[in-house]
Design a protein around this motif. Structure first.
Motif, mmCIF file in Angstrom:
data_model
loop_
_atom_site.group_PDB
_atom_site.id
_atom_site.type_symbol
_atom_site.label_atom_id
_atom_site.label_comp_id
_atom_site.label_asym_id
_atom_site.label_seq_id
_atom_site.Cartn_x
_atom_site.Cartn_y
_atom_site.Cartn_z
ATOM 1 N N GLU A 60 -9.628 -58.593 -37.616
ATOM 2 C CA GLU A 60 -10.376 -58.326 -36.389
ATOM 3 C C GLU A 60 -10.186 -56.853 -36.032
ATOM 4 O O GLU A 60 -9.063 -56.444 -35.713
ATOM 5 N N PRO A 61 -11.250 -56.056 -36.086
ATOM 6 C CA PRO A 61 -11.094 -54.621 -35.804
ATOM 7 C C PRO A 61 -10.431 -54.332 -34.456
ATOM 8 O O PRO A 61 -9.634 -53.400 -34.345
ATOM 9 N N GLU A 62 -10.714 -55.153 -33.452
ATOM 10 C CA GLU A 62 -10.114 -54.921 -32.142
ATOM 11 C C GLU A 62 -8.597 -55.112 -32.198
ATOM 12 O O GLU A 62 -7.836 -54.350 -31.602
ATOM 13 N N LEU A 63 -8.170 -56.132 -32.932
ATOM 14 C CA LEU A 63 -6.743 -56.415 -33.052
ATOM 15 C C LEU A 63 -6.042 -55.332 -33.869
ATOM 16 O O LEU A 63 -4.956 -54.867 -33.506
ATOM 17 N N VAL A 64 -6.673 -54.927 -34.969
ATOM 18 C CA VAL A 64 -6.093 -53.860 -35.797
ATOM 19 C C VAL A 64 -6.010 -52.568 -34.994
ATOM 20 O O VAL A 64 -4.988 -51.876 -35.007
ATOM 21 N N ALA A 65 -7.077 -52.243 -34.252
ATOM 22 C CA ALA A 65 -7.076 -51.024 -33.441
ATOM 23 C C ALA A 65 -6.000 -51.088 -32.363
ATOM 24 O O ALA A 65 -5.330 -50.086 -32.072
ATOM 25 N N LYS A 66 -5.791 -52.271 -31.799
ATOM 26 C CA LYS A 66 -4.782 -52.413 -30.743
ATOM 27 C C LYS A 66 -3.374 -52.172 -31.292
ATOM 28 O O LYS A 66 -2.573 -51.481 -30.671
ATOM 29 N N TRP A 67 -3.067 -52.755 -32.449
ATOM 30 C CA TRP A 67 -1.709 -52.689 -32.990
ATOM 31 C C TRP A 67 -1.467 -51.499 -33.908
ATOM 32 O O TRP A 67 -0.339 -51.016 -34.017
ATOM 33 N N LEU A 68 -2.507 -51.049 -34.615
ATOM 34 C CA LEU A 68 -2.333 -49.991 -35.617
ATOM 35 C C LEU A 68 -3.241 -48.783 -35.388
ATOM 36 O O LEU A 68 -3.210 -47.843 -36.172
ATOM 37 N N GLY A 69 -4.060 -48.830 -34.351
ATOM 38 C CA GLY A 69 -5.032 -47.759 -34.116
ATOM 39 C C GLY A 69 -4.416 -46.520 -33.509
ATOM 40 O O GLY A 69 -3.235 -46.466 -33.164
ATOM 41 N N ARG A 70 -5.237 -45.500 -33.359
ATOM 42 C CA ARG A 70 -4.778 -44.228 -32.801
ATOM 43 C C ARG A 70 -4.201 -44.393 -31.399
ATOM 44 O O ARG A 70 -3.242 -43.727 -31.034
ATOM 45 N N GLU A 71 -4.806 -45.290 -30.625
ATOM 46 C CA GLU A 71 -4.341 -45.494 -29.255
ATOM 47 C C GLU A 71 -2.934 -46.092 -29.222
ATOM 48 O O GLU A 71 -2.227 -45.966 -28.227
ATOM 49 N N ALA A 72 -2.535 -46.770 -30.278
ATOM 50 C CA ALA A 72 -1.199 -47.365 -30.325
ATOM 51 C C ALA A 72 -0.124 -46.298 -30.507
ATOM 52 O O ALA A 72 1.052 -46.555 -30.265
ATOM 53 N N GLY A 73 -0.521 -45.108 -30.965
ATOM 54 C CA GLY A 73 0.414 -43.990 -31.102
ATOM 55 C C GLY A 73 1.538 -44.255 -32.089
ATOM 56 O O GLY A 73 1.356 -44.910 -33.116
ATOM 57 N N ILE A 74 2.725 -43.764 -31.734
ATOM 58 C CA ILE A 74 3.876 -43.905 -32.618
ATOM 59 C C ILE A 74 4.248 -45.380 -32.796
ATOM 60 O O ILE A 74 4.693 -45.784 -33.876
ATOM 61 N N ALA A 75 4.036 -46.188 -31.771
ATOM 62 C CA ALA A 75 4.336 -47.620 -31.895
ATOM 63 C C ALA A 75 3.470 -48.250 -32.984
ATOM 64 O O ALA A 75 3.946 -49.086 -33.757
ATOM 65 N N GLY A 76 2.211 -47.842 -33.084
ATOM 66 C CA GLY A 76 1.325 -48.352 -34.136
ATOM 67 C C GLY A 76 1.772 -47.907 -35.515
ATOM 68 O O GLY A 76 1.704 -48.673 -36.482
ATOM 69 N N ILE A 77 2.242 -46.669 -35.599
ATOM 70 C CA ILE A 77 2.752 -46.157 -36.872
ATOM 71 C C ILE A 77 4.014 -46.920 -37.261
ATOM 72 O O ILE A 77 4.178 -47.320 -38.423
ATOM 73 N N ALA A 78 4.897 -47.165 -36.297
ATOM 74 C CA ALA A 78 6.116 -47.935 -36.573
ATOM 75 C C ALA A 78 5.766 -49.363 -36.986
ATOM 76 O O ALA A 78 6.373 -49.915 -37.908
ATOM 77 N N PHE A 79 4.771 -49.946 -36.342
ATOM 78 C CA PHE A 79 4.347 -51.300 -36.706
ATOM 79 C C PHE A 79 3.788 -51.318 -38.128
ATOM 80 O O PHE A 79 4.044 -52.247 -38.894
ATOM 81 N N GLY A 80 3.048 -50.274 -38.503
ATOM 82 C CA GLY A 80 2.554 -50.159 -39.877
ATOM 83 C C GLY A 80 3.699 -50.115 -40.868
ATOM 84 O O GLY A 80 3.651 -50.758 -41.924
#
Length: 167
Positions: A60-80
């Protein structure tokens, strides 16, 4: 066809021509080795491409963007990076999955952290390391590798954004 692929194909063809002119048996052995590697990896490549296509439909693009997208910032990178720790598949499965994540709006930094973490850390490898390096060494290496994955993702995101402004 991709121009880079054409250049690599031309360079490979030239390499085989030069090897064949210098020592034909070496060129023939290289070709046999290449065919063997292709035969071994082709089933993995085909299955992985189909799996990546299936996964791309499920993401789901919305879910991926929420958890791994640019808006997630460093937290998204850490989650990746944490997702990469869970990866136990071959490169033929992980790279198509990473491309699917990019297509579903994951940030480039999160995808770099994912692939880097997959290469440097893996829960499946830990039990194999313990007997050789011991638990303390293995755990410290694991944590450092995870931090390197996050730092690499952050650095890549920064460089990618800077480079994108010049394109």
């Amino acid at each position: 066809m991709d121009r880079t692929l054409l250049w690599i194909a031309a360079a490979t063809g030239l390499g085989y021509a030069l090897a064949s002119a210098q020592e034909p048996s070496d060129a023939l052995e290289a070709a046999r080795s290449s065919v063997g590697m292709l035969a071994q990896s082709l089933p993995w490549i085909v299955v992985s491409m189909f799996l990546a296509g299936l996964v791309s439909q499920w993401l789901e693009p919305e879910l991926v963007a929420k958890w791994l997208g640019r808006e997630a910032g460093i937290a998204g990178i850490a989650f990746g990076a944490i997702l990469g720790v869970l990866g136990t598949g071959s490169r033929f499965a992980v790279y198509p999955l990473a491309v699917s994540l990019l297509a579903a709006d994951a940030s480039p930094g999160a995808v770099v952290a994912f692939t880097t973490s997959w290469q440097l850390t893996s829960l499946a490898r830990l039990p194999a390391e313990f007997p050789f390096f011991g638990i303390p060494f293995t755990l410290v290496r694991f944590v450092v590798s995870l931090l390197i994955s996050v730092a690499g993702g952050v650095l890549f995101e920064w460089l990618w954004n800077a480079w994108s402004h010049f394109r």
